[in-house]
Design a protein around this motif. Structure first.
Motif, PDB file in Angstrom:
ATOM      1  N   MET A   1      23.482  65.798 100.684  1.00 43.50           N
ATOM      2  CA  MET A   1      23.021  67.206 100.586  1.00 43.50           C
ATOM      3  C   MET A   1      22.113  66.936  99.376  1.00 43.50           C
ATOM      4  SD  MET A   1      24.790  70.903  99.133  1.00 43.50           S
ATOM      5  CE  MET A   1      25.740  70.847 101.043  1.00 43.50           C
ATOM      6  N   GLN A   2      20.793  67.383  99.931  1.00 48.51           N
ATOM      7  CA  GLN A   2      19.671  67.218  98.894  1.00 48.51           C
ATOM      8  C   GLN A   2      19.648  68.187  97.745  1.00 48.51           C
ATOM      9  OE1 GLN A   2      15.822  68.084 100.622  1.00 48.51           O
ATOM     10  NE2 GLN A   2      14.706  67.019  99.187  1.00 48.51           N
ATOM     11  N   SER A   3      19.453  67.728  96.570  1.00 44.84           N
ATOM     12  CA  SER A   3      19.681  68.584  95.435  1.00 44.84           C
ATOM     13  C   SER A   3      18.367  69.645  95.321  1.00 44.84           C
ATOM     14  CB  SER A   3      19.660  67.762  94.338  1.00 44.84           C
ATOM     15  OG  SER A   3      20.648  66.843  94.253  1.00 44.84           O
ATOM     16  N   LYS A   4      18.781  70.877  94.948  1.00 44.35           N
ATOM     17  CA  LYS A   4      17.619  71.919  94.804  1.00 44.35           C
ATOM     18  C   LYS A   4      17.122  71.628  93.555  1.00 44.35           C
ATOM     19  CE  LYS A   4      17.330  76.696  94.556  1.00 44.35           C
ATOM     20  NZ  LYS A   4      18.149  78.345  94.482  1.00 44.35           N
ATOM     21  N   SER A   5      16.058  71.632  93.384  1.00 46.78           N
ATOM     22  CA  SER A   5      15.277  71.436  91.973  1.00 46.78           C
ATOM     23  C   SER A   5      15.084  72.634  91.070  1.00 46.78           C
ATOM     24  CB  SER A   5      13.773  70.967  92.408  1.00 46.78           C
ATOM     25  OG  SER A   5      13.011  70.765  91.082  1.00 46.78           O
ATOM     26  N   TYR A   6      15.512  72.696  90.168  1.00 43.61           N
ATOM     27  CA  TYR A   6      15.490  73.783  89.051  1.00 43.61           C
ATOM     28  C   TYR A   6      14.335  73.558  87.978  1.00 43.61           C
ATOM     29  CZ  TYR A   6      19.579  75.923  90.978  1.00 43.61           C
ATOM     30  OH  TYR A   6      20.512  76.350  91.925  1.00 43.61           O
ATOM     31  N   SER A   7      13.318  72.622  88.357  1.00 46.14           N
ATOM     32  CA  SER A   7      12.279  72.337  87.234  1.00 46.14           C
ATOM     33  C   SER A   7      10.982  72.815  88.183  1.00 46.14           C
ATOM     34  CB  SER A   7      12.229  70.947  87.122  1.00 46.14           C
ATOM     35  OG  SER A   7      13.540  70.526  86.454  1.00 46.14           O
ATOM     36  N   ALA A   8       9.890  72.969  87.143  1.00 46.03           N
ATOM     37  CA  ALA A   8       8.681  73.308  87.843  1.00 46.03           C
ATOM     38  C   ALA A   8       8.079  72.378  88.632  1.00 46.03           C
ATOM     39  CB  ALA A   8       7.769  73.521  86.659  1.00 46.03           C
ATOM     40  N   ARG A   9       8.353  71.212  88.599  1.00 42.81           N
ATOM     41  CA  ARG A   9       7.875  70.280  89.411  1.00 42.81           C
ATOM     42  C   ARG A   9       8.738  68.780  89.491  1.00 42.81           C
ATOM     43  NH1 ARG A   9       4.611  66.080  86.592  1.00 42.81           N
ATOM     44  NH2 ARG A   9       3.195  65.970  88.312  1.00 42.81           N
ATOM     45  N   THR A  10       8.510  68.007  90.833  1.00 40.79           N
ATOM     46  CA  THR A  10       9.300  67.066  91.077  1.00 40.79           C
ATOM     47  C   THR A  10       8.240  65.815  91.004  1.00 40.79           C
ATOM     48  OG1 THR A  10      10.824  68.004  92.318  1.00 40.79           O
ATOM     49  CG2 THR A  10      10.676  65.591  92.576  1.00 40.79           C
ATOM     50  N   LEU A  11       8.758  64.783  90.169  1.00 40.13           N
ATOM     51  CA  LEU A  11       7.497  63.569  89.749  1.00 40.13           C
ATOM     52  C   LEU A  11       7.286  63.028  91.122  1.00 40.13           C
ATOM     53  CD1 LEU A  11       8.444  62.302  86.565  1.00 40.13           C
ATOM     54  CD2 LEU A  11       7.093  64.003  87.113  1.00 40.13           C
ATOM     55  N   ASP A  12       6.115  62.851  91.366  1.00 36.38           N
ATOM     56  CA  ASP A  12       5.781  61.834  92.559  1.00 36.38           C
ATOM     57  C   ASP A  12       5.928  60.512  92.221  1.00 36.38           C
ATOM     58  OD1 ASP A  12       3.559  61.267  91.220  1.00 36.38           O
ATOM     59  OD2 ASP A  12       2.293  62.772  92.392  1.00 36.38           O
ATOM     60  N   ALA A  13       5.780  59.635  93.271  1.00 39.78           N
ATOM     61  CA  ALA A  13       5.807  58.044  92.935  1.00 39.78           C
ATOM     62  C   ALA A  13       5.102  57.625  91.843  1.00 39.78           C
ATOM     63  CB  ALA A  13       5.659  57.257  94.219  1.00 39.78           C
ATOM     64  N   LYS A  14       3.650  58.130  91.788  1.00 37.00           N
ATOM     65  CA  LYS A  14       2.596  57.650  90.736  1.00 37.00           C
ATOM     66  C   LYS A  14       3.327  58.077  89.347  1.00 37.00           C
ATOM     67  CE  LYS A  14      -1.578  57.231  93.628  1.00 37.00           C
ATOM     68  NZ  LYS A  14      -2.752  57.908  93.838  1.00 37.00           N
ATOM     69  N   ALA A  15       3.538  59.297  89.395  1.00 38.17           N
ATOM     70  CA  ALA A  15       4.305  59.569  88.145  1.00 38.17           C
ATOM     71  C   ALA A  15       5.375  59.080  87.480  1.00 38.17           C
ATOM     72  CB  ALA A  15       4.360  61.157  88.159  1.00 38.17           C
ATOM     73  N   LEU A  16       6.331  58.752  88.509  1.00 39.49           N
ATOM     74  CA  LEU A  16       7.506  57.921  88.084  1.00 39.49           C
ATOM     75  C   LEU A  16       7.127  56.535  87.460  1.00 39.49           C
ATOM     76  CD1 LEU A  16      10.045  58.320  91.219  1.00 39.49           C
ATOM     77  CD2 LEU A  16      10.350  59.099  88.853  1.00 39.49           C
ATOM     78  N   LYS A  17       6.079  55.936  88.179  1.00 36.24           N
ATOM     79  CA  LYS A  17       5.746  54.501  87.944  1.00 36.24           C
ATOM     80  C   LYS A  17       5.181  54.700  86.536  1.00 36.24           C
ATOM     81  CE  LYS A  17       4.178  53.744  92.014  1.00 36.24           C
ATOM     82  NZ  LYS A  17       3.692  53.002  93.201  1.00 36.24           N
ATOM     83  N   SER A  18       4.226  55.771  86.132  1.00 37.96           N
ATOM     84  CA  SER A  18       3.483  55.814  84.988  1.00 37.96           C
ATOM     85  C   SER A  18       4.353  56.315  83.858  1.00 37.96           C
ATOM     86  CB  SER A  18       2.508  56.839  84.935  1.00 37.96           C
ATOM     87  OG  SER A  18       1.767  57.129  84.041  1.00 37.96           O
ATOM     88  N   PHE A  19       5.543  57.013  83.961  1.00 36.41           N
ATOM     89  CA  PHE A  19       6.153  57.584  83.159  1.00 36.41           C
ATOM     90  C   PHE A  19       7.387  56.243  82.573  1.00 36.41           C
ATOM     91  CE2 PHE A  19       9.736  60.779  81.925  1.00 36.41           C
ATOM     92  CZ  PHE A  19       9.201  61.112  80.394  1.00 36.41           C
ATOM     93  N   ALA A  20       7.635  55.358  83.543  1.00 32.14           N
ATOM     94  CA  ALA A  20       8.625  54.199  83.042  1.00 32.14           C
ATOM     95  C   ALA A  20       8.035  53.256  82.416  1.00 32.14           C
ATOM     96  CB  ALA A  20       9.027  53.773  84.422  1.00 32.14           C
ATOM     97  N   HIS A  21       7.462  53.769  80.970  1.00 33.15           N
ATOM     98  CA  HIS A  21       6.937  52.855  79.973  1.00 33.15           C
ATOM     99  C   HIS A  21       7.609  53.126  78.736  1.00 33.15           C
ATOM    100  CE1 HIS A  21       4.094  51.537  77.510  1.00 33.15           C
ATOM    101  NE2 HIS A  21       3.377  50.742  78.453  1.00 33.15           N
ATOM    102  N   PRO A  22       8.001  52.372  78.099  1.00 31.06           N
ATOM    103  CA  PRO A  22       8.764  52.597  76.892  1.00 31.06           C
ATOM    104  C   PRO A  22       8.199  53.425  75.906  1.00 31.06           C
ATOM    105  CG  PRO A  22       9.200  50.304  77.390  1.00 31.06           C
ATOM    106  CD  PRO A  22       8.178  50.842  78.405  1.00 31.06           C
ATOM    107  N   LEU A  23       6.969  53.116  75.516  1.00 27.39           N
ATOM    108  CA  LEU A  23       5.992  53.711  74.483  1.00 27.39           C
ATOM    109  C   LEU A  23       5.896  55.447  74.973  1.00 27.39           C
ATOM    110  CD1 LEU A  23       4.887  53.807  71.716  1.00 27.39           C
ATOM    111  CD2 LEU A  23       2.845  53.046  72.791  1.00 27.39           C
TER     112      LEU A  23
END
Length: 206
Positions: A1-23
């Motif tokens: 079952m797909q999770s319902k989102s309770y956030s303003a937005r869901t990160l797309d693939a580009k955002a995920l790759k950009s955010f996955a940075h330690p700094l």
């Protein structure tokens, strides 16, 4: 079952790759913990130069993770804050690189939760009594179906969403003022079907 989102937005693939940075993760944590800040102040906290923090702030802003606070700062000085509304990681992406980034982010989330719990255990004895009374630890082990588990998850997130909206309004209405009666409250909530990924034994017992 797909999770319902309770956030303003869901990160797309580009955002995920950009955010996955330690700094960038650390910058986001600092903005979350201390509120609006500038590239210069963040650089001092992180032991980085202002050029580096400015670059990573722009990267986070480019994906909607943070934003400039209107009305704060002098001249060209910019104060940054976490974008109200929050975000979710969504379902595992098909892009292998984005999927790897999500794994990195989820592992960091587990690390952060452990660090926050350990920090509170260490600080609890020195905290004001009203905050100690308002805090709490909770764990339950229940026998539920997947449908019941999803319903439980959604009900809890609906409650959290009401308080998130309240907090966001305060941040947007008065970003440069801090009410001393308020604190940064972290809520950990997980629904984990423990053992669901195990292979059955020869006897058929999980």
């Amino acid at each position: 079952m797909q999770s319902k989102s309770y956030s303003a937005r869901t990160l797309d693939a580009k955002a995920l790759k950009s955010f996955a940075h330690p700094l960038r993760l650390r910058i986001y944590e600092l903005l979350d913990e201390h509120g609006p800040s500038t590239a210069t102040k963040l650089a001092a906290l992180l032991g980085q130069n202002t050029g580096a923090t400015s670059y990573h702030l722009r990267e986070l802003a480019g994906h909607g993770m943070i934003e400039v606070v209107p009305g704060m700062g002098r001249g060209k000085e910019k104060y940054w804050r976490i974008t109200p509304g929050g975000f979710s990681y969504g379902d595992p992406p098909s892009d292998p690189e984005a999927a790897g980034a999500m794994e990195f982010l989820l592992d960091d989330l587990v690390r952060q939760r452990g660090a926050e719990l350990a920090r509170w255990r260490e600080e609890e004895g020195r905290a004001p009594e009203e905050w100690v009374r308002a805090s709490g630890y909770g764990r339950r082990s229940l026998r539920l179906t997947p449908e019941e588990s999803a319903a439980l998850r959604d009900e809890v997130f609906e409650v959290l969403e009401r308080y998130r909206a309240l907090s966001d309004r305060r941040e947007t209405e008065s970003p440069d003022s801090r009410d001393p009666s308020m604190g940064r409250v972290v809520i950990h909530f997980d629904v984990l079907p423990v053992g669901a990924g195990q292979r059955p034994t020869e006897e058929g017992t999980p």
